[in-house]
Design an enzyme around this catalytic site. Structure first.
Site, short mmCIF file in Angstrom:
data_model
loop_
_atom_site.label_atom_id
_atom_site.label_comp_id
_atom_site.label_asym_id
_atom_site.label_seq_id
_atom_site.Cartn_x
_atom_site.Cartn_y
_atom_site.Cartn_z
N ASN A 9 50.67 27.35 -8.33
CA ASN A 9 49.83 26.65 -9.31
C ASN A 9 48.55 27.46 -9.52
O ASN A 9 47.63 27.39 -8.73
CB ASN A 9 49.51 25.23 -8.79
CG ASN A 9 48.63 24.47 -9.75
OD1 ASN A 9 48.40 24.90 -10.89
ND2 ASN A 9 48.13 23.32 -9.30
N LYS A 11 46.39 27.11 -11.79
CA LYS A 11 45.30 26.29 -12.34
C LYS A 11 44.60 27.03 -13.50
O LYS A 11 45.27 27.76 -14.23
CB LYS A 11 44.32 25.91 -11.23
CG LYS A 11 45.04 25.33 -10.01
CD LYS A 11 44.10 24.67 -9.04
CE LYS A 11 44.89 24.23 -7.81
NZ LYS A 11 44.12 23.42 -6.90
N HIS A 92 49.25 15.75 -10.97
CA HIS A 92 48.40 16.50 -10.03
C HIS A 92 47.06 15.76 -9.87
O HIS A 92 46.53 15.21 -10.85
CB HIS A 92 48.17 17.91 -10.56
CG HIS A 92 47.56 18.82 -9.53
ND1 HIS A 92 46.24 18.76 -9.21
CD2 HIS A 92 48.10 19.76 -8.73
CE1 HIS A 92 45.97 19.65 -8.25
NE2 HIS A 92 47.10 20.27 -7.95
N GLU A 94 44.13 16.78 -9.72
CA GLU A 94 43.05 17.25 -10.60
C GLU A 94 43.19 16.64 -12.00
O GLU A 94 42.20 16.40 -12.69
CB GLU A 94 43.04 18.79 -10.64
CG GLU A 94 42.47 19.34 -9.33
CD GLU A 94 42.95 20.72 -8.94
OE1 GLU A 94 43.53 21.43 -9.77
OE2 GLU A 94 42.77 21.08 -7.76
N GLU A 164 50.44 16.03 -1.83
CA GLU A 164 49.23 16.84 -1.75
C GLU A 164 48.04 15.94 -1.42
O GLU A 164 47.44 15.34 -2.34
CB GLU A 164 48.97 17.53 -3.09
CG GLU A 164 50.10 18.42 -3.55
CD GLU A 164 49.60 19.44 -4.56
OE1 GLU A 164 49.59 20.62 -4.23
OE2 GLU A 164 49.19 19.04 -5.66
N GLY A 170 42.31 22.85 -1.74
CA GLY A 170 41.22 23.79 -1.95
C GLY A 170 40.09 23.68 -0.94
O GLY A 170 39.02 24.25 -1.14
N SER A 210 45.88 23.67 0.70
CA SER A 210 45.41 24.76 1.55
C SER A 210 46.52 25.42 2.37
O SER A 210 46.32 25.82 3.51
CB SER A 210 44.27 24.28 2.47
OG SER A 210 43.18 23.84 1.69
C1 PEP Z 1 47.18 22.47 -5.52
O1 PEP Z 1 46.18 22.17 -6.16
O2 PEP Z 1 48.31 22.17 -5.96
C2 PEP Z 1 46.99 23.17 -4.25
C3 PEP Z 1 47.92 23.02 -3.36
O3 PEP Z 1 45.84 23.88 -4.11
P1 PEP Z 1 45.35 24.73 -2.82
O4 PEP Z 1 46.58 25.43 -2.28
O5 PEP Z 1 44.33 25.67 -3.33
O6 PEP Z 1 44.82 23.74 -1.84
#
Ligand code: PEP
Length: 247
Positions: A9, A11, A92, A94, A164, A170, A210
């Site tokens: 992803n 983003k 997601h 976000e 998630e 993040g 992460s």
């Molecule tokens: C995500 O936003 O789908 C994600 C897993 O981000 P990160 O790996 O940066 O935590």
């Protein structure tokens, strides 16, 4: 045996030249393996071009649920299909938080995607406050049931579920083995009770938050974890390649 899935992803990152180069590098490397589905989710402005390049399949980070019409800025499932885009992310955190998407909107998006034959990575996950109040299992179960409302088992076969936890996205924080296994087990049982035992055994449930080259092999070895959705660590070839290799 469920085939692993790893999504990159990206983003709202990477300029045009950077996106083309990273995609070409990933596609040319050995990570184009038959043992896992590896899918890149770039910014939508790059989808059309990347989908024409040889190599990995691409997915959209979002869609709008109407088929066409006066929805400025929206992208319909049918338009994604028309450029050979195969996957889409729905729900997601976000999108839920920054773009105020409700469970109802997410349900409409999910239905529009699967009915147009796109594969959906349907994301769910709780905030830190909800986890601390020990309501996380109930919260995520409710998110899932609202999201897949009115979908039948055949349509659900086009879905991959991504757990998630918002507090791990993040932030460098990871959910523990126990936390991930507890949630993935709960998700699988919820699929069984809403659809069937057989779907609960075949649907893929991936972890995101992460995940990086240092922790991926541990996370991918946990019970009920069928791969990952990777944000930050998918933006560099070396770290993403190591994550794939850790499969
Ligand atoms: C995500 O936003 O789908 C994600 C897993 O981000 P990160 O790996 O940066 O935590």
């Amino acid at each position: 045996m469920r085939k692993k899935f790893i999504g990159a992803n990206w983003k709202m990152n990477l300029l045009y030249e950077e996106a083309i180069k990273l995609f070409a590098d990933l596609s040319n490397s050995t990570l184009n393996t038959s043992e896992a589905d590896i899918v890149v989710f770039p910014s939508s402005i790059y989808l059309s071009e990347l989908s024409k390049m040889p190599g990995l399949p691409v997915g959209a980070q979002d869609l709008y649920f109407a088929d066409s019409g006066a929805f400025t800025g929206g992208i319909a499932a049918r338009q994604l299909k028309s450029i050979s885009c195969k996957y889409v992310l729905v729900g997601h955190s976000e999108r839920r938080i920054t773009f105020f998407e409700t469970d109802e909107v997410i349900n409409l998006k999910l239905k529009s995607a699967v009915r147009n034959d796109l594969k959906v990575v349907f994301c769910c996950g709780e905030s830190l406050g909800i986890r601390e109040s020990k309501k996380h299992l109930e919260f995520v179960t409710n998110q899932l049931m609202q999201g897949w409302k009115d979908l039948d088992e055949t349509e659900m076969k086009n879905c991959i579920i991504a757990y998630e936890p918002i507090w791990a996205i993040g932030t460098g924080l990871n959910a523990s083995k126990m936390e991930i296994e507890e949630m993935h087990g709960t998700i699988r049982r919820t699929v069984a009770s809403c659809f069937s035992h057989s779907l609960s055994q075949s649907i893929r449930i991936v972890y995101g938050g992460s995940c990086n080259q240092h922790n991926a092999s541990d996370i991918f070895s946990f019970n009920d974890v069928d791969g990952g959705l990777i944000g930050g660590a998918s933006l560099e070839f070396d770290s993403f390649e190591k994550i794939i290799k850790s499969l």
